[in-house]
Design a protein around this motif. Structure first.
Motif, PDB file in Angstrom:
ATOM      1  N   ILE A 183      -4.521  12.517   8.432  1.00  0.00           N
ATOM      2  CA  ILE A 183      -3.950  11.423   8.071  1.00  0.00           C
ATOM      3  C   ILE A 183      -2.711  11.895   7.372  1.00  0.00           C
ATOM      4  O   ILE A 183      -2.891  11.819   6.428  1.00  0.00           O
ATOM      5  CB  ILE A 183      -3.966  10.015   7.794  1.00  0.00           C
ATOM      6  CG1 ILE A 183      -5.093   9.821   9.132  1.00  0.00           C
ATOM      7  CG2 ILE A 183      -2.625   9.219   8.570  1.00  0.00           C
ATOM      8  CD1 ILE A 183      -5.830   8.123   8.990  1.00  0.00           C
ATOM      9  N   VAL A 184      -0.995  12.200   7.638  1.00  0.00           N
ATOM     10  CA  VAL A 184       0.050  12.760   7.220  1.00  0.00           C
ATOM     11  C   VAL A 184       1.053  11.432   6.920  1.00  0.00           C
ATOM     12  O   VAL A 184       1.394  11.975   8.293  1.00  0.00           O
ATOM     13  CB  VAL A 184       0.224  14.633   7.740  1.00  0.00           C
ATOM     14  CG1 VAL A 184       1.710  14.821   6.984  1.00  0.00           C
ATOM     15  CG2 VAL A 184      -0.925  15.214   7.329  1.00  0.00           C
ATOM     16  N   GLY A 185       1.650  11.556   5.989  1.00  0.00           N
ATOM     17  CA  GLY A 185       2.383  10.536   6.129  1.00  0.00           C
ATOM     18  C   GLY A 185       3.985  10.854   5.372  1.00  0.00           C
ATOM     19  O   GLY A 185       4.383  11.299   5.826  1.00  0.00           O
ATOM     20  N   SER A 186       3.675  10.738   3.788  1.00  0.00           N
ATOM     21  CA  SER A 186       4.922  10.727   2.958  1.00  0.00           C
ATOM     22  C   SER A 186       5.499  12.255   2.701  1.00  0.00           C
ATOM     23  O   SER A 186       5.863  12.158   3.204  1.00  0.00           O
ATOM     24  CB  SER A 186       4.033  10.341   1.633  1.00  0.00           C
ATOM     25  OG  SER A 186       3.992   9.400   1.034  1.00  0.00           O
ATOM     26  N   ALA A 218       1.205  -1.385  -0.263  1.00  0.00           N
ATOM     27  CA  ALA A 218      -0.196  -0.149  -0.021  1.00  0.00           C
ATOM     28  C   ALA A 218       0.609   1.500   0.103  1.00  0.00           C
ATOM     29  O   ALA A 218       0.544   2.209  -0.080  1.00  0.00           O
ATOM     30  CB  ALA A 218      -0.959   0.291   1.055  1.00  0.00           C
ATOM     31  N   ASP A 219       2.406   1.030   0.136  1.00  0.00           N
ATOM     32  CA  ASP A 219       3.357   2.798   0.626  1.00  0.00           C
ATOM     33  C   ASP A 219       3.453   2.572  -0.902  1.00  0.00           C
ATOM     34  O   ASP A 219       4.392   2.019  -1.399  1.00  0.00           O
ATOM     35  CB  ASP A 219       4.613   2.067   1.229  1.00  0.00           C
ATOM     36  CG  ASP A 219       3.218   1.619   2.520  1.00  0.00           C
ATOM     37  OD1 ASP A 219       2.666   2.259   2.932  1.00  0.00           O
ATOM     38  OD2 ASP A 219       4.159   0.533   3.915  1.00  0.00           O
ATOM     39  N   GLY A 220       3.661   4.492  -1.114  1.00  0.00           N
ATOM     40  CA  GLY A 220       4.327   4.864  -2.329  1.00  0.00           C
ATOM     41  C   GLY A 220       5.328   4.685  -2.458  1.00  0.00           C
ATOM     42  O   GLY A 220       6.286   4.406  -1.423  1.00  0.00           O
ATOM     43  N   PRO A 221       6.605   5.221  -3.053  1.00  0.00           N
ATOM     44  CA  PRO A 221       7.978   5.129  -2.745  1.00  0.00           C
ATOM     45  C   PRO A 221       9.099   6.398  -1.892  1.00  0.00           C
ATOM     46  O   PRO A 221       9.600   5.290  -1.486  1.00  0.00           O
ATOM     47  CB  PRO A 221       8.699   6.416  -4.273  1.00  0.00           C
ATOM     48  CG  PRO A 221       7.372   6.962  -5.230  1.00  0.00           C
ATOM     49  CD  PRO A 221       5.661   6.188  -4.057  1.00  0.00           C
ATOM     50  N   VAL A 222       7.899   7.051  -1.528  1.00  0.00           N
ATOM     51  CA  VAL A 222       8.377   7.352   0.101  1.00  0.00           C
ATOM     52  C   VAL A 222       8.980   6.702   1.292  1.00  0.00           C
ATOM     53  O   VAL A 222       9.639   6.481   1.750  1.00  0.00           O
ATOM     54  CB  VAL A 222       7.976   8.970   0.451  1.00  0.00           C
ATOM     55  CG1 VAL A 222       8.417   9.335   1.211  1.00  0.00           C
ATOM     56  CG2 VAL A 222       7.986   9.857  -0.738  1.00  0.00           C
ATOM     57  N   ILE A 223       7.918   5.954   1.199  1.00  0.00           N
ATOM     58  CA  ILE A 223       7.627   4.960   2.311  1.00  0.00           C
ATOM     59  C   ILE A 223       8.221   3.861   2.800  1.00  0.00           C
ATOM     60  O   ILE A 223       8.264   3.115   3.280  1.00  0.00           O
ATOM     61  CB  ILE A 223       6.131   5.038   2.883  1.00  0.00           C
ATOM     62  CG1 ILE A 223       4.931   6.676   3.408  1.00  0.00           C
ATOM     63  CG2 ILE A 223       5.513   4.080   4.135  1.00  0.00           C
ATOM     64  CD1 ILE A 223       3.680   6.316   3.669  1.00  0.00           C
ATOM     65  N   GLN A 224       8.165   3.199   1.060  1.00  0.00           N
ATOM     66  CA  GLN A 224       9.118   2.470   0.490  1.00  0.00           C
ATOM     67  C   GLN A 224      10.510   2.335   0.892  1.00  0.00           C
ATOM     68  O   GLN A 224      11.146   1.726   1.938  1.00  0.00           O
ATOM     69  CB  GLN A 224       8.735   2.389  -0.408  1.00  0.00           C
ATOM     70  CG  GLN A 224       7.761   0.863  -1.319  1.00  0.00           C
ATOM     71  CD  GLN A 224       7.345   0.691  -2.729  1.00  0.00           C
ATOM     72  OE1 GLN A 224       7.946   0.153  -2.828  1.00  0.00           O
ATOM     73  NE2 GLN A 224       6.203   0.358  -2.939  1.00  0.00           N
ATOM     74  N   ALA A 225      10.934   3.736   0.757  1.00  0.00           N
ATOM     75  CA  ALA A 225      12.438   3.857   1.098  1.00  0.00           C
ATOM     76  C   ALA A 225      12.199   3.941   2.669  1.00  0.00           C
ATOM     77  O   ALA A 225      13.373   3.813   2.954  1.00  0.00           O
ATOM     78  CB  ALA A 225      12.673   4.814   0.547  1.00  0.00           C
ATOM     79  N   ALA A 226      11.613   4.584   3.428  1.00  0.00           N
ATOM     80  CA  ALA A 226      11.872   4.673   4.828  1.00  0.00           C
ATOM     81  C   ALA A 226      11.836   3.462   5.280  1.00  0.00           C
ATOM     82  O   ALA A 226      12.739   2.866   6.082  1.00  0.00           O
ATOM     83  CB  ALA A 226      11.092   5.603   5.004  1.00  0.00           C
TER      84      ALA A 226
END
Length: 271
Positions: free
Chosen positions: A235-238, A63-71
């Motif tokens: 909710i603020v993530g990336s 479910a995660d985009g590139p920013v959270i995948q990298a994290a």
């Protein structure tokens, strides 16, 4: 006799009574290390976060985009494991007073066992769980297990969810319902889709469970838009994870950057 509200339910009750929208930042545990995560959790609390969504890094985050995948990749490379995340969280009991919602995928949860995972999460001080790849039918099995440990199992609704299933998910969700604002994975978006407002209204007619909107909120303006649509939380993530990654490797700098970003969101959301 009515049961006492859970920590998440109580937080939303208090915010509703004050006419305020919840601010819920997301951060990835262990990025760049767990000491930084601990410092950041306290910084977010001090900067006005009402709840925090804490990601447990996983190797295949669907479910995660590139920013959270990298994290998540950085956290895994640093040796972060679910047990170490829970130990870090347990070490903050007494200091961290806002509810923490753990974000994990079904494979780590099922690998450990639903009962054992929920028990360990509750003992560490978690207040809820989000498991984005768990089908509703499996979530209905997990929810009473989580509830027995005092955890709210938060379920997700997407813009493409059929109305009947949306109502069923909203009814089954505990703590709040997580409304995904876009089709696709997490990530910063320039604009939120206008239909999110109608989805918030639709969910509001189907029960009293609070509705929080996530995926794609990049700043205070979009958080205010979510608030103005009638949502109970943003909710603020990336955007936060990106700001933290750009702050450097020193945990004091990363935590301070997270606190500044959160404070800007809080001020904008309360305008």
């Amino acid at each position: 006799m009515l049961s006492a509200p859970t920590p998440i339910q109580q937080r939303f009750n208090d915010l509703r009574a004050g006419g305020r929208c919840a601010l819920m930042p997301f951060l990835m545990a262990g990025d760049p290390d767990l000491a930084t995560t601990a410092a950041t959790l306290l910084a977010l609390q001090g900067a006005g976060a009402d709840l925090v969504e804490l990601g447990i890094p996983y190797s295949d985050p669907l479910a995660d985009g590139p920013v959270i995948q990298a994290a998540a990749g950085r956290a895994l490379a640093a040796g972060t494991t679910p047990d170490r995340v829970l130990a870090m969280l347990a070490g903050l009991q007494g200091e961290l007073t806002i509810p923490v919602v753990l974000f994990t995928y079904s494979n780590p949860l099922l690998n450990r066992g639903m009962e054992a995972f929920c028990q360990a999460a509750a003992q560490a001080g978690a207040a809820g769980l989000v498991v984005p790849d768990l089908p509703l039918e499996e979530a209905e099995k997990l929810s009473p297990i989580a509830a027995a440990e005092g955890l709210d199992l938060v379920l997700l609704v997407a813009p493409t969810t059929p109305p009947g299933r949306m109502a069923r998910i909203h009814t089954a969700s505990r703590g709040f319902t997580y409304l995904v604002s876009v089709t696709g994975v997490t990530g910063v978006r320039t604009n939120l889709e206008a239909r999110v407002g109608s989805l918030v209204s639709q969910l509001k007619t189907q029960g009293e469970t609070p509705v929080a909107v996530g995926f794609g909120i990049s700043g205070a303006q979009q958080a205010r838009q979510v608030r103005d649509w009638g949502a109970d939380g943003a909710i603020v993530g990336s955007a936060l994870v990106k700001a933290m990654a750009e702050a450097g490797a020193q945990h004091a700098d990363v935590a301070a950057a997270a606190g500044r970003f959160c404070a800007e969101l809080r001020a904008g959301l309360d305008q």
